[in-house]
Design a protein around this motif. Structure first.
Motif, PDB file in Angstrom:
ATOM      1  N   ALA A   1       0.820  -1.210   0.000  1.00 40.14           N
ATOM      2  CA  ALA A   1       0.000   0.000   0.000  1.00 40.14           C
ATOM      3  C   ALA A   1       0.858   1.266   0.000  1.00 40.14           C
ATOM      4  CB  ALA A   1      -0.934   0.005   1.208  1.00 40.14           C
ATOM      5  N   ASP A   2       2.173   1.101  -0.057  1.00 38.17           N
ATOM      6  CA  ASP A   2       3.110   2.225  -0.082  1.00 38.17           C
ATOM      7  C   ASP A   2       2.974   3.109   1.151  1.00 38.17           C
ATOM      8  OD1 ASP A   2       5.242   3.581  -1.221  1.00 38.17           O
ATOM      9  OD2 ASP A   2       3.962   4.964  -2.345  1.00 38.17           O
ATOM     10  N   LEU A   3       2.802   2.465   2.312  1.00 31.30           N
ATOM     11  CA  LEU A   3       2.666   3.182   3.573  1.00 31.30           C
ATOM     12  C   LEU A   3       3.972   3.256   4.353  1.00 31.30           C
ATOM     13  CD1 LEU A   3      -0.657   1.577   4.893  1.00 31.30           C
ATOM     14  CD2 LEU A   3      -0.394   3.828   3.818  1.00 31.30           C
ATOM     15  N   LEU A   4       4.920   2.367   4.031  1.00 29.19           N
ATOM     16  CA  LEU A   4       6.106   2.196   4.854  1.00 29.19           C
ATOM     17  C   LEU A   4       7.374   2.532   4.079  1.00 29.19           C
ATOM     18  CD1 LEU A   4       5.153  -1.215   6.493  1.00 29.19           C
ATOM     19  CD2 LEU A   4       4.630   1.093   7.316  1.00 29.19           C
ATOM     20  N   ALA A   5       8.365   3.011   4.810  1.00 26.02           N
ATOM     21  CA  ALA A   5       9.669   3.314   4.224  1.00 26.02           C
ATOM     22  C   ALA A   5      10.654   2.210   4.584  1.00 26.02           C
ATOM     23  CB  ALA A   5      10.180   4.653   4.749  1.00 26.02           C
ATOM     24  N   PRO A   6      11.567   1.857   3.685  1.00 27.73           N
ATOM     25  CA  PRO A   6      12.638   0.918   4.055  1.00 27.73           C
ATOM     26  C   PRO A   6      13.423   1.479   5.238  1.00 27.73           C
ATOM     27  CG  PRO A   6      12.600   1.271   1.683  1.00 27.73           C
ATOM     28  CD  PRO A   6      11.668   2.292   2.282  1.00 27.73           C
ATOM     29  N   ILE A   7      13.896   0.601   6.106  1.00 32.83           N
ATOM     30  CA  ILE A   7      14.613   1.076   7.288  1.00 32.83           C
ATOM     31  C   ILE A   7      16.050   1.436   6.944  1.00 32.83           C
ATOM     32  CG2 ILE A   7      13.136  -0.300   8.789  1.00 32.83           C
ATOM     33  CD1 ILE A   7      15.538  -2.183   9.219  1.00 32.83           C
ATOM     34  N   THR A   8      16.642   2.285   7.759  1.00 35.46           N
ATOM     35  CA  THR A   8      18.007   2.732   7.487  1.00 35.46           C
ATOM     36  C   THR A   8      19.070   1.850   8.134  1.00 35.46           C
ATOM     37  OG1 THR A   8      17.935   4.255   9.369  1.00 35.46           O
ATOM     38  CG2 THR A   8      17.270   5.120   7.226  1.00 35.46           C
ATOM     39  N   HIS A   9      18.680   1.031   9.108  1.00 38.39           N
ATOM     40  CA  HIS A   9      19.648   0.161   9.778  1.00 38.39           C
ATOM     41  C   HIS A   9      19.431  -1.290   9.352  1.00 38.39           C
ATOM     42  CE1 HIS A   9      20.754   3.602  12.183  1.00 38.39           C
ATOM     43  NE2 HIS A   9      19.510   3.740  12.592  1.00 38.39           N
TER      44      HIS A   9
END
Length: 405
Positions: free
Chosen positions: A110-118
């Motif tokens: 649903a394109d609600l989340l961003a990939p994590i940076t860690h």
């Protein structure tokens, strides 16, 4: 072992340059930065306590940085993604939120989340199954908080010999009743354990076409339960089971870690025992294991800070404290965690159950599993003359419903 002391951790060092570049305030020109965290009600006091330490250390080290104000809102993990869908784009949603791993793919699609940076830390430090459940199409989207699988929690005042839970044969012979969600709202979750040779989207849960719920051993296990051991079961979901156990109608329940505090409050401190699931006809049951995860909203104004907070709340120190204080099984095995595990009898049972488990896939197709399987569980439990053919036929219908979406 006493609770481990929170250290000044990497998130503080990472966040400082980010905050220092905010021109003395938030992105809207204010003198502070507001972060909203969604988490389950049972976790809010715990995470607020830990974040107070994080904030205190930060203020001491970086007194000129903008103030961070954190708000905590009660939100059930299972419904968090669907609720984010309604508020995320408006800017009124959380920066980070706790979810169940089976809803991760829905949030990503649903394109609600961003990939994590860690991501590297999750991939190389965390348990392999937990890291896999945090990954969609090769991209890491979540920080695993805790892992859970199914165990028996029982009333020690009613059970003097816990070996009655070793097998269904011994349970039946004891004339004790065990609450199990066989045909209620969570039956698809709790009854999968009998399908010991089922294939759930391939070996690692990533192949949407590799599905088989009708393995010979699993069908035989399920049929044997219905024909031979039904009298040992009190059909009830775990929440209702507390009343039945407290009232003496049953001696225990098959559940996940969330029930421990409720059951201890009902029975008294020290009166809750724990045991792995019973074998059936010599076969070890294979429950689903799931994960609670922190994810970052795509709409967060401060994703770097949100990532650092999520990293901290899933750090070795915090997971060790969560295990020590709440008996929640960790998703990583470094720092003090192994020491706490070695001294925690209840955690040993969780670990044994987890080792027997199959990780719940995070594929979108997993969403098509629940309703058909619940319908099957309800129908087959009430079947007057269950046979392997009727069990197999019902499971084939579940397979078809899943594959057809």
């Amino acid at each position: 072992m006493k609770s481990s002391i929170m250290k000044i951790m990497l998130p503080l060092l990472v966040a400082a340059p980010i905050l220092a570049g905010c021109s003395g305030g938030g992105s809207d020109g204010s003198s502070s930065i507001d972060i909203l965290i969604w988490d389950d009600a049972t976790n809010l006091d715990f995470i607020e306590e830990k974040m107070n330490v994080w904030l205190g250390n930060f203020k001491q080290q970086y007194p000129d940085a903008p103030e961070i104000n954190i708000t905590y809102e009660e939100q059930g993990e299972a419904a968090a993604i669907s609720d984010l869908l309604t508020v995320g784009e408006s800017g009124n949603g959380p920066d980070l939120l706790a979810i169940t791993s089976d809803t991760l793919s829905t949030g990503v699609n649903a394109d609600l989340l961003a990939p994590i940076t860690h991501a590297a830390e999750v991939e190389y430090v965390f348990d392999e199954k937990a890291a896999s459940a945090a990954t969609i199409n090769g991209t890491v989207y979540a920080y695993p908080i805790t892992s859970e699988s199914h165990v028996i929690m029982y009333d020690k005042t009613q059970v003097s010999d816990p070996s009655i839970f070793d097998s269904f044969e011994s349970l039946l012979a004891s004339d004790k009743l065990l609450c199990w969600d066989t045909n209620d709202k969570d039956s698809a979750y709790y009854m999968f354990a009998f399908l010991t040779d089922a294939v759930l989207f391939g070996d690692d849960g990533t192949d949407p076409k590799d599905l088989s719920l009708t393995g010979a051993e699993g069908v035989a296990n399920y049929t044997s339960l219905l024909k031979n051991y039904k009298d040992a079961i009190y059909p009830a979901n775990p929440v209702d089971a507390v009343n039945y156990i407290e009232g003496g109608s049953a001696v225990g329940a098959v559940t996940t870690p969330f029930l421990y505090s409720q059951l201890e409050n009902a029975l008294g401190e020290g009166n809750v025992g724990m045991h792995v699931l019973p074998t059936i006809d010599g076969n070890t049951l294979r429950p689903l294991s799931g994960y609670k995860q922190y994810v970052i909203s795509k709409y967060s104004k401060y994703p770097s800070i949100a990532n650092d907070i999520a990293q901290y709340l899933t750090s070795s120190d915090v997971q060790a404290d969560r295990l020590y204080e709440m008996n929640y099984l960790p998703t990583r095995y470094d720092g003090d965690i192994l020491e706490v595990l070695a001294e925690n009898e209840l955690a040993e049972v969780y670990q044994a159950s987890y080792d027997n488990s199959i990780a719940m896939p995070s594929l979108p197709q997993m969403g098509y599993y629940w309703t058909p399987m619940i319908n099957f569980c309800k129908a087959i439990w009430n079947e007057s003359n269950p046979t392997e053919d009727t069990v197999r036929s019902g499971l084939e219908e579940v397979e078809t419903a899943i594959l057809n979406g």
